[in-house]
Design a protein around this motif. Structure first.
Motif, mmCIF file in Angstrom:
data_model
loop_
_atom_site.group_PDB
_atom_site.id
_atom_site.type_symbol
_atom_site.label_atom_id
_atom_site.label_comp_id
_atom_site.label_asym_id
_atom_site.label_seq_id
_atom_site.Cartn_x
_atom_site.Cartn_y
_atom_site.Cartn_z
ATOM 1 N N UNK A 106 -7.115 -2.142 11.868
ATOM 2 C CA UNK A 106 -7.952 -3.197 12.442
ATOM 3 C C UNK A 106 -7.023 -4.200 13.133
ATOM 4 N N UNK A 107 -6.861 -5.413 12.629
ATOM 5 C CA UNK A 107 -5.989 -6.335 13.358
ATOM 6 C C UNK A 107 -4.728 -6.683 12.578
ATOM 7 N N UNK A 108 -4.520 -5.976 11.466
ATOM 8 C CA UNK A 108 -3.410 -6.335 10.594
ATOM 9 C C UNK A 108 -2.243 -5.393 10.837
ATOM 10 N N UNK A 109 -1.011 -5.933 10.990
ATOM 11 C CA UNK A 109 0.154 -5.087 11.221
ATOM 12 C C UNK A 109 0.627 -4.492 9.896
ATOM 13 N N UNK A 110 0.556 -3.140 9.823
ATOM 14 C CA UNK A 110 0.960 -2.429 8.611
ATOM 15 C C UNK A 110 2.438 -2.683 8.302
ATOM 16 N N UNK A 111 3.243 -2.888 9.358
ATOM 17 C CA UNK A 111 4.671 -3.139 9.164
ATOM 18 C C UNK A 111 5.004 -4.620 9.296
ATOM 19 N N UNK A 112 3.990 -5.471 9.194
ATOM 20 C CA UNK A 112 4.234 -6.894 9.298
ATOM 21 C C UNK A 112 5.039 -7.421 8.122
ATOM 22 N N UNK A 113 5.653 -8.599 8.300
ATOM 23 C CA UNK A 113 6.453 -9.174 7.212
ATOM 24 C C UNK A 113 5.570 -9.456 5.996
ATOM 25 N N UNK A 114 6.080 -9.094 4.821
ATOM 26 C CA UNK A 114 5.357 -9.382 3.590
ATOM 27 C C UNK A 114 4.281 -8.377 3.242
ATOM 28 N N UNK A 115 4.043 -7.380 4.104
ATOM 29 C CA UNK A 115 3.025 -6.376 3.775
ATOM 30 C C UNK A 115 3.604 -5.380 2.776
ATOM 31 N N UNK A 116 2.853 -5.137 1.703
ATOM 32 C CA UNK A 116 3.330 -4.287 0.614
ATOM 33 C C UNK A 116 2.970 -2.830 0.905
ATOM 34 N N UNK A 117 3.994 -1.965 0.920
ATOM 35 C CA UNK A 117 3.761 -0.553 1.252
ATOM 36 C C UNK A 117 2.784 0.089 0.271
ATOM 37 N N UNK A 118 2.868 -0.271 -1.020
ATOM 38 C CA UNK A 118 1.971 0.356 -1.990
ATOM 39 C C UNK A 118 0.518 -0.039 -1.701
ATOM 40 N N UNK A 119 0.322 -1.274 -1.227
ATOM 41 C CA UNK A 119 -1.025 -1.709 -0.862
ATOM 42 C C UNK A 119 -1.548 -0.908 0.333
ATOM 43 N N UNK A 120 -0.669 -0.659 1.307
ATOM 44 C CA UNK A 120 -1.049 0.144 2.471
ATOM 45 C C UNK A 120 -1.497 1.528 2.024
ATOM 46 N N UNK A 121 -0.747 2.115 1.082
ATOM 47 C CA UNK A 121 -1.049 3.489 0.649
ATOM 48 C C UNK A 121 -2.334 3.552 -0.170
ATOM 49 N N UNK A 122 -2.723 2.441 -0.781
ATOM 50 C CA UNK A 122 -4.014 2.447 -1.472
ATOM 51 C C UNK A 122 -5.155 2.381 -0.469
ATOM 52 N N UNK A 123 -4.868 1.830 0.706
ATOM 53 C CA UNK A 123 -5.898 1.712 1.747
ATOM 54 C C UNK A 123 -5.978 2.978 2.596
ATOM 55 N N UNK A 124 -4.823 3.660 2.742
ATOM 56 C CA UNK A 124 -4.757 4.856 3.588
ATOM 57 C C UNK A 124 -4.331 6.030 2.716
ATOM 58 N N UNK A 125 -5.282 6.864 2.336
ATOM 59 C CA UNK A 125 -4.994 7.981 1.438
ATOM 60 C C UNK A 125 -4.359 9.148 2.170
ATOM 61 N N UNK A 126 -3.778 10.068 1.403
ATOM 62 C CA UNK A 126 -3.072 11.180 2.043
ATOM 63 C C UNK A 126 -3.271 12.472 1.249
ATOM 64 N N UNK A 127 -3.430 13.568 2.004
ATOM 65 C CA UNK A 127 -3.491 14.910 1.413
ATOM 66 C C UNK A 127 -2.366 15.719 2.032
ATOM 67 N N UNK A 128 -1.648 16.464 1.192
ATOM 68 C CA UNK A 128 -0.418 17.103 1.664
ATOM 69 C C UNK A 128 -0.630 18.577 2.006
ATOM 70 N N UNK A 129 0.421 19.139 2.585
ATOM 71 C CA UNK A 129 0.366 20.524 3.041
ATOM 72 C C UNK A 129 0.135 21.493 1.884
ATOM 73 N N UNK A 130 0.950 21.340 0.838
ATOM 74 C CA UNK A 130 0.751 22.180 -0.340
ATOM 75 C C UNK A 130 -0.051 21.381 -1.361
ATOM 76 N N UNK A 131 -1.078 21.995 -1.942
ATOM 77 C CA UNK A 131 -1.830 21.274 -2.974
ATOM 78 C C UNK A 131 -0.872 20.796 -4.071
ATOM 79 N N UNK A 132 -0.936 19.522 -4.400
ATOM 80 C CA UNK A 132 0.010 19.006 -5.399
ATOM 81 C C UNK A 132 -0.684 18.185 -6.478
ATOM 82 N N UNK A 133 -1.647 18.800 -7.189
ATOM 83 C CA UNK A 133 -2.197 18.073 -8.341
ATOM 84 C C UNK A 133 -1.085 17.857 -9.378
ATOM 85 N N UNK A 134 -1.229 16.810 -10.175
ATOM 86 C CA UNK A 134 -0.220 16.575 -11.222
ATOM 87 C C UNK A 134 -0.359 17.665 -12.284
#
Lengths: 333, 258
Positions: free
Chosen positions: B69-97
């Motif tokens: 939206x209007x927020x810079x994902x790489x802006x100062x003070x933005x927490x990478x873990x917070x970004x990853x909670x907002x943007x989910x990911x599925x990988x090439x190989x299924x990787x359930x725990x």
């Protein structure tokens, strides 16, 4: 008929059997290399079993005459006087001291070892991780007699001060009862044991943690895990069987450690939780080392009987570890 | 729910090596965008910059701007873990725990967010598994290990795990490349359903897949080994596969290259 049909069908081999696939000459489908290798590995496995049985038989056979002459109850008494005219000895004090000192050592070593292992595998910069891992491996290679000498000549003074502090401030704690005399205690022995088993546990745990697949760690990170949360979610559960195995190896070494304990501990055949004071315990292995040279034949038998108990304790510990790992087997990677 | 993504002059590096250069893309909410291109062209790298998974690799970094939206994902003070909670990911190989049950796998992200109540978790697990079209297959064996499922089921379990935390965007890095055609079809159907709730970006080597599921398609390529990957063009999928604006795109999708 055409001329082509006069050549014999190719699917008949020289010995007259049908088929073109290569055949084995004998009853099994193995070549000589397979047979030799199978024999060698089978022999190695069987010889291991044989050695364990031989040790157990030796211990029992040597211990029985002394146990027959024993005037006390071996399994329920604390007294240890097997060289007297009427020998009396029981394993309780020794077994208790052995288990107590080892468990204390484990309690001190395990958290530190896991911290060291995780630091090397997941926190340290690569430049630091290599040398640090090497130092840990080096610690595991120091002979136990060196730990013993260091314990008695250096660590004992520090332990005396620490013990006085503990007795004064947290003396209400069951383990810290004291009478004003400190040092050369089960506490000192436990610390030395902890330092000895720390590198074993740390080194093996580090290897396990390094094997956690990147995909598992990325899965946790992609859910928004911090580094610690990632370790809790992906690394520790994956490494648990390995860590249990490493812990059992460490515990095994602590239970059986002989010379370091014999050097630092001022022994007594009592069951006591007062780990800060001297003459409040002894261990099976240290007692064998200290008592063997001057033992009578009944005394030697008594020591061998105590060795049999140590053997049994170690066996129980290992079986327990196996059971723990087995219980959650389908959840291990 | 779903958010818009815009990258402006985005470069990504592995140490001194520049993997992608000057990527400018707009991804609209509730669309599926497919990224195609030859191996090593930087499409997966670009995908991983979107939720800051790129920087997990030691020495990796990103320059440029990436707006959610209007927020810079790489802006100062933005927490990478917070970004990853907002943007989910599925990988090439299924990787359930592998150490967790089916239930715990789906609940893992919620538990990381501090969700504890059993009722809340039960509901979220059921909703996510239904959302991933897996509920009917696993509802009777939730306490069983997730690693005991088939490959396609494992991948849908991973999708359930990713959507359980209600992200805004779902990234999929070649999610079907390790699956058989039937499982692939199941996941493609699922993607079309999930489009109503999430912005989806998928990297794929399978051009038919891109044509089947995506609204828009972006084509990445590299000039030569050692050069950074670039986004050649991004347009409506229909247009890319029938009348691409660039000769290089046409060569790639008609099989004359790569």
């Amino acid at each position: 008929m055409s001329s082509l049909s006069t050549t014999p069908p190719p699917s008949v081999s020289p010995d007259g059997r049908a088929g073109t696939l290569p055949r084995t000459g004998g009853r099994s489908s193995e070549r000589r290399g397979d047979r030799v290798f199978r024999g060698l590995s089978l022999g190695a496995g069987l010889s291991l079993l044989g050695i364990i049985v031989a040790i157990a038989v030796f211990l029992v056979v040597q211990a029985v005459p002394a146990l027959r002459d024993n005037t006390a109850s071996f399994l329920t008494d604390t007294v240890w006087d097997p060289n007297a005219a009427s020998p009396a000895f029981g394993i309780v004090a020794l077994a208790f001291g052995t288990v107590l000192s080892s468990l204390l050592a484990l309690a001190m070593a395990l958290p530190v070892a896991l911290g060291v292992a995780l630091f090397i595998s997941h926190y340290a910069p690569r430049r630091l991780a290599g040398p640090l891992g090497y130092v840990v491996d080096l610690l595991a290679a120091v002979p136990s007699v060196v730990y013993g000498l260091w314990g008695i000549f250096f660590l004992n003074d520090k332990v005396i001060d620490t013990s006085a502090f503990l007795a004064e401030h947290v003396g209400w704690f069951p383990l810290f009862g004291a009478d004003g005399i400190y040092g050369r205690s089960v506490f000192l022995a436990s610390i030395v044991l902890a330092i000895m088993i720390l590198p074993i546990i740390a080194s093996l745990s580090r290897e396990v943690f390094l094997q956690v697949p990147t995909s598992q760690q990325e899965a946790a990170l992609a859910l928004g895990a911090t580094r610690w949360e990632m370790i809790r979610t992906a690394v520790l559960p994956f490494g648990k069987p390995g860590v249990i195995g490493a812990t059992m190896l460490g515990l095994g070494r602590a239970l059986g450690e002989t010379i370091a304990v014999a050097i630092v501990l001022s022994p007594a055949f009592v069951v006591s939780l007062d780990i800060l004071t001297p003459n409040s315990g002894n261990t099976i292995a240290a007692n064998i080392a200290l008592g063997f040279a001057e033992a009578s034949s009944t005394g030697r038998g008594a020591l061998i009987a105590s060795g049999l108990v140590l053997f049994a304790i170690t066996l129980v510990v290992n079986v327990l570890a196996r059971a723990i790992i087995h219980r959650r087997r389908e959840f291990t990677a | 729910m779903a958010k818009r993504i815009e990258s402006i002059g985005l470069d990504a590096y592995y140490g001194a090596f520049k993997a992608i250069e000057d990527v400018n893309v707009v991804i609209e909410p509730k669309t599926i965008t497919a990224l195609i291109g030859p191996s090593g062209c930087g499409k997966s790298t670009f995908l991983r910059t979107l939720n800051r998974m790129h920087e997990v690799v030691p020495g990796a970094r990103v320059t440029g701007r990436l707006l959610l939206d209007d927020e810079d994902v790489y802006g100062p003070g933005v927490d990478a873990t917070g970004v990853r909670r907002t943007i989910g990911m599925v990988f090439q190989r299924p990787n359930p725990f592998p150490t967790m049950s089916i239930y715990d796998n789906v609940a893992a992200g919620l538990r990381l967010n501090g969700v504890k109540g059993k009722k809340v978790l039960d509901e979220a697990v059921e909703r996510s598994l239904k959302g991933a079209n897996l509920w009917n297959e696993v509802k009777d064996r939730l306490p069983k290990p997730g690693a005991g499922l088939s490959g396609g089921q494992q991948q849908r379990l991973c999708i359930a795990r990713a959507i359980a935390v209600e992200p805004q965007v779902l990234l999929m890095d070649e999610p079907c490349s390790a699956l058989d055609p039937i499982s692939t079809l199941a996941i493609e159907d699922l993607m079309t359903e999930l489009k109503d709730r999430f912005t989806i970006v998928i990297v794929t080597h399978n051009m038919q897949q891109a044509a089947r599921v995506s609204d828009r398609t972006g084509f990445f390529t590299i000039e030569a080994t050692g050069e950074p990957g670039r986004l050649v063009e991004i347009d409506d999928t229909q247009k890319i596969f029938t009348n691409p604006g660039e000769k290089r795109t046409e060569d790639y999708i008609t099989g004359r290259f790569g």
